[in-house]
Design a protein around this motif. Structure first.
Motif, mmCIF file in Angstrom:
data_model
loop_
_atom_site.group_PDB
_atom_site.id
_atom_site.type_symbol
_atom_site.label_atom_id
_atom_site.label_comp_id
_atom_site.label_asym_id
_atom_site.label_seq_id
_atom_site.Cartn_x
_atom_site.Cartn_y
_atom_site.Cartn_z
ATOM 1 N N ILE A 139 73.404 -89.168 98.884
ATOM 2 C CA ILE A 139 74.522 -88.418 99.455
ATOM 3 C C ILE A 139 74.196 -88.163 100.923
ATOM 4 C CG2 ILE A 139 75.862 -86.275 99.344
ATOM 5 C CD1 ILE A 139 74.864 -85.937 96.443
ATOM 6 N N GLY A 154 81.488 -93.682 94.776
ATOM 7 C CA GLY A 154 80.863 -93.954 96.057
ATOM 8 C C GLY A 154 80.852 -95.417 96.443
ATOM 9 N N ARG A 213 74.338 -96.501 94.922
ATOM 10 C CA ARG A 213 75.560 -95.754 95.229
ATOM 11 C C ARG A 213 75.305 -94.770 96.371
ATOM 12 N NH1 ARG A 213 80.226 -97.799 92.812
ATOM 13 N NH2 ARG A 213 79.414 -99.084 91.130
ATOM 14 N N HIS A 263 77.294 -91.806 98.779
ATOM 15 C CA HIS A 263 78.443 -90.916 98.903
ATOM 16 C C HIS A 263 78.431 -90.258 100.274
ATOM 17 C CE1 HIS A 263 78.684 -91.192 94.456
ATOM 18 N NE2 HIS A 263 77.364 -91.176 94.540
ATOM 19 N N ALA A 283 83.047 -95.023 99.943
ATOM 20 C CA ALA A 283 82.075 -94.111 100.565
ATOM 21 C C ALA A 283 82.598 -92.683 100.632
ATOM 22 C CB ALA A 283 81.715 -94.598 101.974
ATOM 23 N N GLY A 311 84.612 -91.137 98.695
ATOM 24 C CA GLY A 311 84.938 -90.511 97.411
ATOM 25 C C GLY A 311 86.361 -90.725 96.974
ATOM 26 N N HIS A 348 83.268 -86.541 94.899
ATOM 27 C CA HIS A 348 82.213 -87.542 94.774
ATOM 28 C C HIS A 348 81.503 -87.368 93.428
ATOM 29 C CE1 HIS A 348 82.605 -88.025 99.192
ATOM 30 N NE2 HIS A 348 82.788 -86.720 99.175
#
Lengths: 251, 251, 251, 251
Positions: free
Chosen positions: A133, A180, A187, A189, B178, B180, B189
């Motif tokens: 993230i 994401g 993945r 995000h 990316a 969400g 997300h």
């Protein structure tokens, strides 16, 4: 008394450059001998007796600046972007003719960020799942951030090398984008939130446990400890080093 | 000495039901008078003298169970899913004929989760940006989670009602996914990670500050304090209440 | 076209004051009609036609400034410290003679911080355990922070009022200080870390779940949305209000 | 087809032991050849043809168990506590007489926890400030946790070795305990909260940035990947290894 190291800053009129000037002036073991701005002559580096040159200029100028430094026997610490593989190869060749001289080119000088990426890559093969993230201010135009993409690539490469299978994911019914972006199978995000600066979390999960490696960058000042570490170390590291992690003890 | 409240559990053979049996037996102010499993007769509720019935059965059975309870003057606390608007309207009509009887139907009994959603909705209009991250075990099939979607809807409705504009977002160049999923204009997300259970973070950002409201659900035990709170309060709340937040003091 | 509200800033030469000047100038519904610094005459407020006065001066001057404003029919929004109970009582008396005039005195203008404290107090009675972690830059001289102490007091009062017993704690063998400071029975932990600004986490735990309410203050800019909210609302709130939470809708 | 490794579990009737039995049975490259409980004879290890013995017994029995295994040419992976320096030295002597045999004694088998401690120690010298927060369920009797004390000692040793000064701290006015416990100069804060299991955060701060390394242990299952890693690796690691980190690639 220990002698001070003579340091020059190129790009001293820019935001990063002026921070570097302040940081070098505050370091008792360093002496700022020149602070050059756009248009100043590189010859001042020679007359000032600089031993290490810190280049924080522009992609257009950095290559000429660094080559000048090397040709005059000065070490260089470079934070400017634009050093693609071809330019780095050419510089490495030049350095072979100056065997005592060192150059550090670092895309990222934030120690915490460099360490976080390195730890994430090290840990990646020991966990079933890894996701990233990244959180930034809402004026950023790209998503995911360049740092997050690089971290994901490092994580993916480490897992591939250790033959770790893709993380489990039973999702069969998802809203578009919920899971994401996919960067080499990892993945990522991207959160955009007023008030934030630049933040990244790598989440690693295994049965019954989670490891989280988070880096928060609140301020440009976060680059200065890395710049100073580079300045102090570059004199003992001949040749070209790409990435600040090359100067860190990572275990 | 205070008299105990007589409580019966329907669905006592299930996972939630057996947790409820244990929780009620451990509460000094409650007496478990019946614990019915699949196939047992509802008449046992009457003979046992239950004052409150906890329904943790199945979507097929819950309506008949609750109507039986109400018709026999018992209050009900319901954790079973499947109560759509039509069924709730019909139950509300029945309750009008039993003016002293109360029913609580709660899609979510985790106090922390209910409070988190409520706080997020309250705070939403005071910040420029709101995004949601939900994190679950990788065996989950839907993304985002139902709770995250409901939270996003509450947040979006609160912002609309206060004429708050959409959160700022300068993204022009993004990898697919990316940023969400978009739920009523709120980005959500979904992280899937081995080792996790059920977790949600609402991030609210304004100039120079961030407010984060996070809920972690580690275990089914998290539902029991909400069930007990419902059992104790339902006798004083005639009519139909939908959502545990109706029983909480939220400011 | 809607008329703008005429606003004056006292203490415009200070750090908070200059931020407020900028914020008011940027708000389309507000007009900055005066920006007074140390030594300027309060009579300028009258000649400028200020409707709302924002006081961001010093504990020595704030009382005289606010009384002057009220006596001249101007509303006031006050961020200066030093308003003890006696001074507030005296101001409340003065406001009784000016029934249309409102004053807001707020020890904290960060919306997120005020909301976080309020949510923590609301949630406190629903959980077995509550602890507070506050994190600040290492140049802070007091520990815990004033905000953390106030939050702990609010939490403790809410739990007392609901007859919630003390949080469970089986610790029998502890290093000195490990379990934090005891503020009215609530444990508070103070972290001091270079790079941080001002951050607070309230952790609430029950069986199988945790609720976390975190506020991060990165920058003085975080106070401005609260100041603007106060300026806009004070004209409709006659009398004295203490605390920005009095102006927020908290559920 | 690859041959399976023959593994025996001692202490198979305990909680850790029964988890280990399940984990080994589920691993396609391992064969469970014996699962001994209290009172069973160690001779069964020989007759079962165990190549690796996993000891999850009690401090009273572990030394005799491991010495028996080594004397019979079996490798051992040991999760039982009680191996002080004298016992380890004596075991190391015995292993010199069995040069092909390996023993791993690990106080902690959670990969994430071991990695977190290692990363914290690696990063510690690059930051001005380091503090540790550990969070556990409220039935724990000691504070700080043993893991947090060990992490603090590793961090302190790394900083001492690099001549990093103590973290800055301007606190002059503090409530008792607010700044946590002092472990070799590193501040450690212990939170006790219903609902939690075992969690640790190492916070590292420098100018404008923070690095956070957090480990969450939700479940005893978190030890099994480390046990399996130990079982697979011990056959190639003759002699005594203390600590699972000795088997990990940490950079």
């Amino acid at each position: 008394m220990t002698e001070q190291l003579a340091v020059a800053v190129l790009g001293a009129g820019g935001r990063m450059g002026s921070e570097a000037v302040t940081a070098i002036e505050s370091a008792p073991d360093l002496e700022l001998v020149a602070a050059l701005k756009r248009g100043d002559s590189l010859d001042e580096l020679v007359s000032a007796g600089a031993q290490v040159v810190v280049d924080l200029t522009t992609p257009e100028n950095t290559e000429a600046n660094v080559r000048f430094a090397v040709e005059h026997g000065m070490h260089a610490v470079v934070g400017t972007t634009g050093w693609d593989e071809a330019k780095r190869a050419s510089l490495a060749q030049l350095l072979e003719q100056h065997p005592g001289t060192g150059v550090l080119i670092a895309p990222n000088f934030a120690l915490g960020s460099v360490l976080a990426s390195s730890f994430a890559a090290t840990a990646a093969k020991y966990f079933e799942s890894v996701e990233i993230i990244e959180l930034h201010h809402p004026d950023k135009v790209d998503a995911p951030s360049g740092t997050a993409i690089r971290t994901a690539q490092l994580v993916a490469a480490a897992r591939d090398a250790a033959d770790v299978p893709a993380g489990p994911d039973a999702t069969t019914k998802a809203l578009d984008g919920a899971r994401g972006a996919d960067v080499d199978g990892v993945r990522v995000h991207s959160v955009r939130l007023r008030g934030l600066v630049a933040h990244q979390e790598v989440l690693l999960g295994g049965p019954g446990e989670q490891l989280t490696i988070r880096h928060d960058s609140f301020d440009r000042a976060s680059f200065m400890p890395g710049v100073l570490l580079g300045v102090r170390a570059v004199t003992g590291r001949p040749g070209l080093t790409y990435g600040l992690d090359g100067y860190l003890e990572l275990s």
